[in-house]
Design a protein around this motif. Sequence first.
Motif, PDB file in Angstrom:
ATOM      1  N   LEU A   1       0.843  -1.192   0.000  1.00 48.03           N
ATOM      2  CA  LEU A   1       0.000   0.000   0.000  1.00 48.03           C
ATOM      3  C   LEU A   1       0.882   1.248   0.000  1.00 48.03           C
ATOM      4  O   LEU A   1       1.700   1.450   0.904  1.00 48.03           O
ATOM      5  CB  LEU A   1      -0.895   0.002   1.237  1.00 48.03           C
ATOM      6  N   ALA A   2       0.748   2.070  -1.046  1.00 44.91           N
ATOM      7  CA  ALA A   2       1.489   3.336  -1.123  1.00 44.91           C
ATOM      8  C   ALA A   2       0.740   4.381  -0.297  1.00 44.91           C
ATOM      9  O   ALA A   2      -0.413   4.716  -0.597  1.00 44.91           O
ATOM     10  CB  ALA A   2       1.615   3.786  -2.578  1.00 44.91           C
ATOM     11  N   LEU A   3       1.385   4.881   0.739  1.00 44.40           N
ATOM     12  CA  LEU A   3       0.720   5.778   1.677  1.00 44.40           C
ATOM     13  C   LEU A   3       0.594   7.199   1.128  1.00 44.40           C
ATOM     14  O   LEU A   3       1.502   7.707   0.470  1.00 44.40           O
ATOM     15  CB  LEU A   3       1.492   5.817   2.995  1.00 44.40           C
ATOM     16  N   THR A   4      -0.525   7.824   1.446  1.00 44.00           N
ATOM     17  CA  THR A   4      -0.715   9.237   1.135  1.00 44.00           C
ATOM     18  C   THR A   4      -0.154  10.082   2.272  1.00 44.00           C
ATOM     19  O   THR A   4       0.158   9.569   3.362  1.00 44.00           O
ATOM     20  CB  THR A   4      -2.206   9.546   0.953  1.00 44.00           C
ATOM     21  N   GLU A   5      -0.051  11.381   2.049  1.00 46.77           N
ATOM     22  CA  GLU A   5       0.454  12.274   3.092  1.00 46.77           C
ATOM     23  C   GLU A   5      -0.440  12.242   4.322  1.00 46.77           C
ATOM     24  O   GLU A   5       0.035  12.275   5.460  1.00 46.77           O
ATOM     25  CB  GLU A   5       0.559  13.709   2.550  1.00 46.77           C
ATOM     26  N   THR A   6      -1.750  12.173   4.106  1.00 46.52           N
ATOM     27  CA  THR A   6      -2.698  12.136   5.230  1.00 46.52           C
ATOM     28  C   THR A   6      -2.490  10.874   6.053  1.00 46.52           C
ATOM     29  O   THR A   6      -2.482  10.920   7.302  1.00 46.52           O
ATOM     30  CB  THR A   6      -4.148  12.181   4.705  1.00 46.52           C
ATOM     31  N   GLN A   7      -2.318   9.746   5.384  1.00 49.26           N
ATOM     32  CA  GLN A   7      -2.090   8.489   6.103  1.00 49.26           C
ATOM     33  C   GLN A   7      -0.778   8.532   6.883  1.00 49.26           C
ATOM     34  O   GLN A   7      -0.708   8.074   8.025  1.00 49.26           O
ATOM     35  CB  GLN A   7      -2.082   7.326   5.110  1.00 49.26           C
ATOM     36  N   ILE A   8       0.251   9.100   6.267  1.00 49.11           N
ATOM     37  CA  ILE A   8       1.560   9.200   6.928  1.00 49.11           C
ATOM     38  C   ILE A   8       1.466  10.052   8.193  1.00 49.11           C
ATOM     39  O   ILE A   8       2.016   9.692   9.255  1.00 49.11           O
ATOM     40  CB  ILE A   8       2.611   9.774   5.957  1.00 49.11           C
ATOM     41  N   GLN A   9       0.758  11.161   8.112  1.00 53.35           N
ATOM     42  CA  GLN A   9       0.605  12.041   9.265  1.00 53.35           C
ATOM     43  C   GLN A   9      -0.101  11.335  10.422  1.00 53.35           C
ATOM     44  O   GLN A   9       0.289  11.453  11.586  1.00 53.35           O
ATOM     45  CB  GLN A   9      -0.169  13.299   8.864  1.00 53.35           C
ATOM     46  N   SER A  10      -1.148  10.547  10.092  1.00 46.15           N
ATOM     47  CA  SER A  10      -1.892   9.823  11.123  1.00 46.15           C
ATOM     48  C   SER A  10      -1.015   8.776  11.800  1.00 46.15           C
ATOM     49  O   SER A  10      -1.034   8.618  13.020  1.00 46.15           O
ATOM     50  CB  SER A  10      -3.128   9.155  10.518  1.00 46.15           C
TER      51      SER A  10
ATOM     52  N   ALA B   1       0.603   8.817  15.835  1.00 51.43           N
ATOM     53  CA  ALA B   1       0.299   7.764  16.810  1.00 51.43           C
ATOM     54  C   ALA B   1       1.561   7.160  17.415  1.00 51.43           C
ATOM     55  O   ALA B   1       1.592   6.837  18.608  1.00 51.43           O
ATOM     56  CB  ALA B   1      -0.526   6.663  16.142  1.00 51.43           C
ATOM     57  N   ALA B   2       2.603   6.991  16.606  1.00 52.36           N
ATOM     58  CA  ALA B   2       3.887   6.433  17.051  1.00 52.36           C
ATOM     59  C   ALA B   2       3.701   5.143  17.844  1.00 52.36           C
ATOM     60  O   ALA B   2       4.228   4.975  18.947  1.00 52.36           O
ATOM     61  CB  ALA B   2       4.652   7.470  17.885  1.00 52.36           C
ATOM     62  N   MET B   3       2.940   4.224  17.251  1.00 51.86           N
ATOM     63  CA  MET B   3       2.636   2.964  17.938  1.00 51.86           C
ATOM     64  C   MET B   3       3.768   1.964  17.730  1.00 51.86           C
ATOM     65  O   MET B   3       4.319   1.856  16.628  1.00 51.86           O
ATOM     66  CB  MET B   3       1.321   2.381  17.415  1.00 51.86           C
ATOM     67  N   PRO B   4       4.159   1.234  18.778  1.00 53.02           N
ATOM     68  CA  PRO B   4       5.223   0.225  18.647  1.00 53.02           C
ATOM     69  C   PRO B   4       4.845  -0.842  17.606  1.00 53.02           C
ATOM     70  O   PRO B   4       3.687  -1.251  17.516  1.00 53.02           O
ATOM     71  CB  PRO B   4       5.318  -0.384  20.053  1.00 53.02           C
ATOM     72  N   GLY B   5       5.831  -1.256  16.839  1.00 55.42           N
ATOM     73  CA  GLY B   5       5.603  -2.303  15.851  1.00 55.42           C
ATOM     74  C   GLY B   5       5.160  -1.790  14.497  1.00 55.42           C
ATOM     75  O   GLY B   5       4.985  -2.576  13.561  1.00 55.42           O
ATOM     76  N   MET B   6       4.980  -0.460  14.360  1.00 53.36           N
ATOM     77  CA  MET B   6       4.586   0.126  13.080  1.00 53.36           C
ATOM     78  C   MET B   6       5.506   1.301  12.772  1.00 53.36           C
ATOM     79  O   MET B   6       5.819   2.095  13.662  1.00 53.36           O
ATOM     80  CB  MET B   6       3.134   0.605  13.107  1.00 53.36           C
ATOM     81  N   GLU B   7       5.910   1.395  11.498  1.00 49.89           N
ATOM     82  CA  GLU B   7       6.822   2.470  11.127  1.00 49.89           C
ATOM     83  C   GLU B   7       6.639   2.819   9.645  1.00 49.89           C
ATOM     84  O   GLU B   7       6.548   1.921   8.796  1.00 49.89           O
ATOM     85  CB  GLU B   7       8.264   2.029  11.381  1.00 49.89           C
ATOM     86  N   VAL B   8       6.565   4.093   9.351  1.00 55.09           N
ATOM     87  CA  VAL B   8       6.503   4.554   7.963  1.00 55.09           C
ATOM     88  C   VAL B   8       7.911   4.503   7.385  1.00 55.09           C
ATOM     89  O   VAL B   8       8.848   5.052   7.970  1.00 55.09           O
ATOM     90  CB  VAL B   8       5.934   5.980   7.864  1.00 55.09           C
ATOM     91  N   VAL B   9       8.053   3.821   6.234  1.00 52.51           N
ATOM     92  CA  VAL B   9       9.373   3.629   5.633  1.00 52.51           C
ATOM     93  C   VAL B   9       9.322   3.953   4.136  1.00 52.51           C
ATOM     94  O   VAL B   9       8.270   3.917   3.498  1.00 52.51           O
ATOM     95  CB  VAL B   9       9.864   2.172   5.815  1.00 52.51           C
TER      96      VAL B   9
END
Length: 589
Positions: free
Chosen positions: A128-137, A141-149
């Motif tokens: 899934l290619a993330l949009t800017e809105t998705q990246i900001q959300s 949140a900065a939830m453990p186990g998830m990272e925008v790369v």
Amino acid sequence: MIKKHRIFGLLVLLMLMLLVCDLRLGWIQWRAEQYGGKNLIARSVMQRQQRLVLDEGRAHFVDRHGIPLTGKRQQGLAIFPAMIHSPEHVASFLSPIVRQSASSIQQQLEAEQEPFLWPASPFRRDTLALTETQIQSLDAAAMPGMEVVSYTQRYISPYLASHLIGRMAQYPERIDKRYTLELEQGRLTRNSQIGVSGLELQWNEEMIGVGSHALVHYQDGQQRPLAGLGSRMVGAAHELYPLRVMLTLDSALQYKLEQTMDDYMKRHQLEVGAAVLLDVQHGEVRAMVSRPMLDPYAAFPDKTAMTNYAVKALVPGSIFKTVIAAYALEHGLLHPKEQFECRGHYGKYGLMCWKKEGHGKITAQEAFAQSCNVAFARIAERIQAEELQAWSEHLGLLTPYGMLPEEEKGRIFLSPVSSGQIDGGELAQAAIGQRNVRISPLQAANWIVTLLNEGKVMKPRAVTSVQFRNETVKRKIEKVKLADSGLSAKTTRILTRWMTAVVEQGTGKSLRHADWALAGKSGTAELGTNGEQGSHEWFIGYGPVPRPRYALAVVVRDEQSNLTHHGTALFGQLFNALAAYDQPDAGRP
């Protein structure tokens, strides 16, 4: 006294043994070299890390203008399942962001053990290619186990020339068997993706990189981030890699032809077809289309979509009359002004002309232009099966060119010509491209190139060079002449004149209104084997006349067999797209 000496000696021996072991362990730790075939420090670190490959380091395909056909940097969502302690909570959070149900998200989070990039959908293999809105959300949140790369998406929508380029998949068994050196060097892992079709497979060895780029999370025994380590990127940029494989394709032209073909096939409810466009001067593939389209990220592509019809051997129908005519003219078995009588049937073998009432008296040129079956069955009586077989081989119609692993051999007869089992009926049917005759659109297009190049049989190519990252050439793919067909200038002039007559007054006269003056030959191959219904409708030819630049072979499967000859009509539409593309203001690179 003796007993005390013995105790003292044992203590000294024990201390010496401990000293030796301590020194040995210290030496191993200090050297950190291969011990027992493995790096112990590296192994201990590997046990405390989770690794996610973001770029395999694989070579990329570019078109003849250097425009990338694979490899696009995008932002995606990296998931490290071991660090997620509440899949239900994460699924509830992700659901509105990735627009997927919380239950399906939770199911995937609980099923996965290794790190992965979040897919575009449950039924696809792309990220899934993330949009800017998705990246900001996600960042907020900065939830453990998830990272925008940032990762490299291999295939770029709309997946141009997907059958030609091919697809990749994970094949650990094949890697174990064929790529042991690459495994030892760290250029591949057992989970690496390798080419499984098209140019991806044909050039797989050349395309393997020098190493991947990955995101690594370091953890302790309780899967908590290690202090001072956390996550980091591993894999340094290389001056010369990844490589670039330079194709002969023109991506803008490929797109235009795919769009034109898709529009036409959708309008007429056609599903199966192919088109191969070759540059006449160089014998290079400028565009190759096969339908249905191959989605390289489809989780379960069906067999029809996996088939590259551009290189599949199909029943050619009357386009094969060009081969018969060329042989008969070249060997003095047919005079250009000879006349034939067609009453709609041949009189034996049950062979009929497509025109039930017959063509009456007809010249050789008219027989070619009107595609008279009776006249060509009579011509076939003058040719030996061995001669036709050898002639077709000499023209390069029966042997794969080695451009793609999926290329199929052509054939004229089912039994070997030496067997003596080929009767007059099979030879008559071969003369009109029916029964056991098979050639591919690529072979048919290359035959037109041969005809327009004074009989020189060229090996069509789709790759011109392999380049380093700095664009210096690592390997150059030269043009290859396969053979001299022996066609004389006189024969090629007659045959090209006849192909012009097909458009001016014959079965291809609907092309008279095309944007360029065109020439060629139509063909309709009746189907009835392997569960196929209807017909394969062909048109092969070239344009513009009189100075040809492109050779084109088109075939579509028409299951309705209606009055419209879709091969001819599509041939004209594709050449109109070519003419529009060739305009000075077309905006091409």
